[in-house]
Design a protein around this motif. Structure first.
Motif: not given
Length: 235
Positions: A49, A81, A93, A95, A104, A106, A124
């Motif tokens: 990212l 995180s 950030v 997941l 999933w 982000w 991304y």
């Protein structure tokens, strides 16, 4: 000594192994591995990212995952995180894996602690294999040639990329769809569009510095990249 990766699993059969620096080592659904290259602690992973600050004198960016990132990660309930500070921003950030389906997310949150309004976006990038692990490790270029990427347009979410592995595995052709929960304004479908030859020479990825081209390229470096539309954040 290599550290043991953190493993997240969803009831829908999606599993992700993450390194201590936040990079994705591997992502699997059953016998299918999603990512093309395994991440490692030294180099991180291909998936990343990129947080970009757009209204500076020159574009600035950081990687939110991997060894070049200032993010510090930890296990957070059923997710993964981390957070950090960069160029007047505090960011987090995370997941997260969905429970009812192999999906999933982000999720990136930003707080502007600077004294002026800032314009930012996020890109991304995800390397895509969608093949059995053994097939991918045999020849990544060969696997990439069989991944078909189709750009689609969603009325609210903007660009969405549908990817299908045309090389049959066990009578199946795995597929995935990658997009934004905000609105994606551009995209790429090959790592050459994101990195060019610049990264190999130790320079910044061309697609991150200039923005993604918004056209399909199917070379031998299967990757989906999504560029979110800019966001203005007041102090």
């Amino acid at each position: 000594m290599p550290l043991s990766p953190v493993r997240l699993e969803s009831p829908a059969g999606l599993s992700v192994e993450l390194l201590e620096n936040g990079a994705v080592r591997r992502m699997d659904h059953g016998d299918t591995i999603v990512n093309l290259f395994l991440g490692n602690e030294l180099e991180g992973g291909v998936a990343n990212l990129y947080l970009r600050r757009l209204n500076a004198d020159a574009l600035q960016y950081i990687e939110l995952l991997g060894p070049r990132s200032p993010t510090r990660f930890h296990r957070s309930g059923d997710g993964w995180s981390g957070g950090g500070d960069w160029s007047g921003f505090h960011y987090t950030v995370q997941l997260r894996l969905a429970a009812p389906a192999p999906v999933w997310f982000w999720q990136v949150s930003l707080e502007n602690s600077a004294g002026s309004t800032q314009q930012v976006d996020v890109i991304y990038a995800q390397d895509i294999a969608l093949s059995p692990y053994g097939t991918v490790r045999l020849n990544e270029f060969y696997v990439s040639q069989y991944v078909d990427h189709t750009p689609l347009q969603h009325p609210k979410q903007g660009h969405v990329i549908a990817s299908r592995q045309n090389l049959s595995a066990g009578g199946c052709n795995p597929w995935c769809v990658i997009g934004s929960l905000r609105r994606a304004q551009s995209f790429a479908t090959d790592a050459m569009q994101v990195h060019g030859l610049a990264t190999r020479a130790g320079e910044s990825p061309v697609g991150i510095v200039q923005g993604l081209p918004g056209r399909r390229l199917q070379h031998e470096h299967s990757m989906v990249a999504i560029q979110d539309e800019p966001l203005e954040i007041k102090p």
